[in-house]
Design an enzyme around this catalytic site. Sequence first.
Site, PDB file in Angstrom:
ATOM      1  CB  THR A  21      -0.895  -0.024   1.251  1.00  0.00           C
ATOM      2  OG1 THR A  21      -1.766  -1.152   1.153  1.00  0.00           O
ATOM      3  CG2 THR A  21      -1.740   1.239   1.378  1.00  0.00           C
TER       4      THR A  21
ATOM      5  N   GLY B 112       5.945  -0.885  -0.117  1.00  0.00           N
ATOM      6  CA  GLY B 112       6.758   0.305   0.129  1.00  0.00           C
ATOM      7  C   GLY B 112       7.217   0.315   1.577  1.00  0.00           C
ATOM      8  CB  THR B 113       9.618   0.683   3.645  1.00  0.00           C
ATOM      9  OG1 THR B 113       9.828   0.629   5.062  1.00  0.00           O
ATOM     10  CG2 THR B 113      10.852   1.284   2.975  1.00  0.00           C
TER      11      THR B 113
ATOM     12  N   GLY C  19       3.574   1.982   7.812  1.00  0.00           N
ATOM     13  CA  GLY C  19       2.281   2.392   8.348  1.00  0.00           C
ATOM     14  C   GLY C  19       1.929   3.834   8.083  1.00  0.00           C
TER      15      GLY C  19
ATOM     16  CD  GLU D  85       1.448  -1.534   4.553  1.00  0.00           C
ATOM     17  OE1 GLU D  85       1.402  -0.852   3.518  1.00  0.00           O
ATOM     18  OE2 GLU D  85       1.925  -1.107   5.629  1.00  0.00           O
TER      19      GLU D  85
END
Length: 239
Positions: free
Chosen positions: A28, A84-85, A97, A105
């Site tokens: 996400t 993603g991160t 988050g 996730e």
Amino acid sequence: MSAPDLKRAAALAALDLVEPGMRLGIGTGSTAAAFIEVLGERVREGLDIVGVPTSEATYTAATRAGIRMATLEELPELDLTIDGTDEVDGRLRLIKGGGAALLREKIVACASRRMVVIADASKRVDTLGAFPLPIEVNAFGLAATRRGVERAIARSGCAGALSLRLGADGAPLTTDGGHRILDARLGAIPDPEALSGLLWSVPGVVEHGLFLGICDAAILAEARDGRAEIVTLGTPRAA
Ligand code: 5RP
């Protein structure tokens, strides 16, 4: 080289890891959205994979891109998750988050044989914590849980303020799971494992955004001489 160009470059590099028949966790956020775009192009050219989304937003975007989707109930074991991160350190520990999807996730990543994150190189940090740590909490007893989280943070040796995340409408944000998010502005998290354990001990904490021992590799795109250069941490492919 713009941020979207770098995200697309990282997404294209991750596409090399996708093989026909794979069961794929799909992350996400804006970088995951770039991956959905390039994956959708490949699917329309004939690549046969099935995706499992980490959020309702990802389900919608992936379906629109023509990607066949399933639920984690239907496919509880996945081959690979690409996400993603918000931050990644040299030991592939993550903060995630920022898009409020950390619970799904983490569940999807842990159901996958491998997790690879994609990002622009600005997400690479020496010490986690400049990005506010998202902590997903039950809406019931929020004030009590918040105090517990504050005590856990103090016990871990970190200091900083907590804020309740709000949505675009100014009301407290509700996650896909129906929970709230507390963002902890800590500046630095010297011992993420200790903080993780302490947060777990607080009733009402549903999940936190520290992904420790979960990520196998990070594919980072960096602008160099007007081009995107890919830097990889860890081992994206199984040995
Ligand atoms: C969502 C996430 C995202 O992967 C993270 O916030 C990175 O997002 P972006 O690619 O837009 O920078 O963890 O919960």
